[in-house]
Scaffold this active site. Sequence first.
Site, short mmCIF file in Angstrom:
data_model
loop_
_atom_site.label_atom_id
_atom_site.label_comp_id
_atom_site.label_asym_id
_atom_site.label_seq_id
_atom_site.Cartn_x
_atom_site.Cartn_y
_atom_site.Cartn_z
N LYS A 56 -9.53 -12.58 26.74
CA LYS A 56 -8.63 -13.75 26.63
C LYS A 56 -7.19 -13.33 26.87
O LYS A 56 -6.44 -14.00 27.60
CB LYS A 56 -8.79 -14.39 25.24
CG LYS A 56 -10.12 -15.12 25.07
CD LYS A 56 -10.40 -15.55 23.63
CE LYS A 56 -11.80 -16.18 23.54
NZ LYS A 56 -12.17 -16.59 22.19
N GLN A 100 -9.74 -15.77 16.42
CA GLN A 100 -11.09 -15.42 16.87
C GLN A 100 -12.07 -15.45 15.68
O GLN A 100 -11.79 -14.90 14.61
CB GLN A 100 -11.09 -14.01 17.51
CG GLN A 100 -12.40 -13.60 18.12
CD GLN A 100 -12.80 -14.43 19.34
OE1 GLN A 100 -11.96 -14.98 20.05
NE2 GLN A 100 -14.09 -14.53 19.59
N ASP A 123 -8.45 -24.30 20.42
CA ASP A 123 -9.90 -24.17 20.23
C ASP A 123 -10.52 -25.52 19.85
O ASP A 123 -11.75 -25.64 19.79
CB ASP A 123 -10.17 -23.20 19.07
CG ASP A 123 -10.77 -21.89 19.55
OD1 ASP A 123 -11.35 -21.87 20.65
OD2 ASP A 123 -10.67 -20.91 18.80
#
Length: 292
Positions: A56, A100, A123
């Site tokens: 990422k 994450q 997200d």
Amino acid sequence: MSAAVARVLDGKATSALVRAEVRERALRLAAAGCTPGLAVVLVGDDPASQVYVRNKDKAAHEAGFHVRTARLPAATSQAEIEALVAGLNADPSLHGILVQLPLPAGLDAERVVACIDPAKDVDGLTATNVAALVMGRPGLRPCTPAGCIELLDRHGIELEGREVVVVGRSLLVGKPFALLALERHATVTIAHSRTRDLAAVCGRADVLVAAVGRPRLVQGPWVKPGAAVLDVGINRLPDGSLVGDVDYAPAAERAGWITPVPGGVGPMTIAMLLANTLRSAERAAAPAAARS
Ligand code: GUN
């Protein structure tokens, strides 16, 4: 007699296309004085998470973004992580925040996610953005299911009026994919570990999404001939090899389209993370104009 073999839904190539488009818009925005900024937070030393975060970080740099990656030890306290997120919320150079998952045992991921400013929640996991998805309102959508939809769109695979079966009911993939497919007027079934006769349920899918994290759970004969099969699973076997939630070779003999593992859905998740961050940056740069 030779068996038909599915066309590959190439997530790597499609992701590269999306990322090139994002980069072009990011550079334009940067020239106008607003470089898109992404914060990535990794807590602990889970090897898979480390790989995802590295990918990422790299993709965001390549897209011309400003990137802040915070790597914290597993022993970090809940309060320290929440304070870090509060600082990222307040930093105007950052338009996206990604924590994450999973977090190490003992940390409450739900509470950490709840601290993220919904406008920076690239997200799509905060209650505000989940509610927007349920209500069909604009908002940031979770990257993996959004990436699946993008992959279907860019290959001309219709959802309207078609039977979609999602195997898996997670907040990250199964539930949001079902809602996104519903938004596109598909007829949607969510199957899970307690579904009776999973084979028969999968067998009616025109679009079959496997997102449970069980190696090769979905077997070839379960696939309806001609179906589009999206495999979200990435499972490492004891011999070190990576396999999806679908038994690829026999499924590919029946499917019309299928995603490989790796190189299918995975790269699309990253592309959509960049697209979401760009969108947040564009909104921050021109809040009134970007409301549509
Ligand atoms: N872990 C596995 N997939 C994801 C994802 O899409 N977002 C976050 N934050 N963590 C993940």
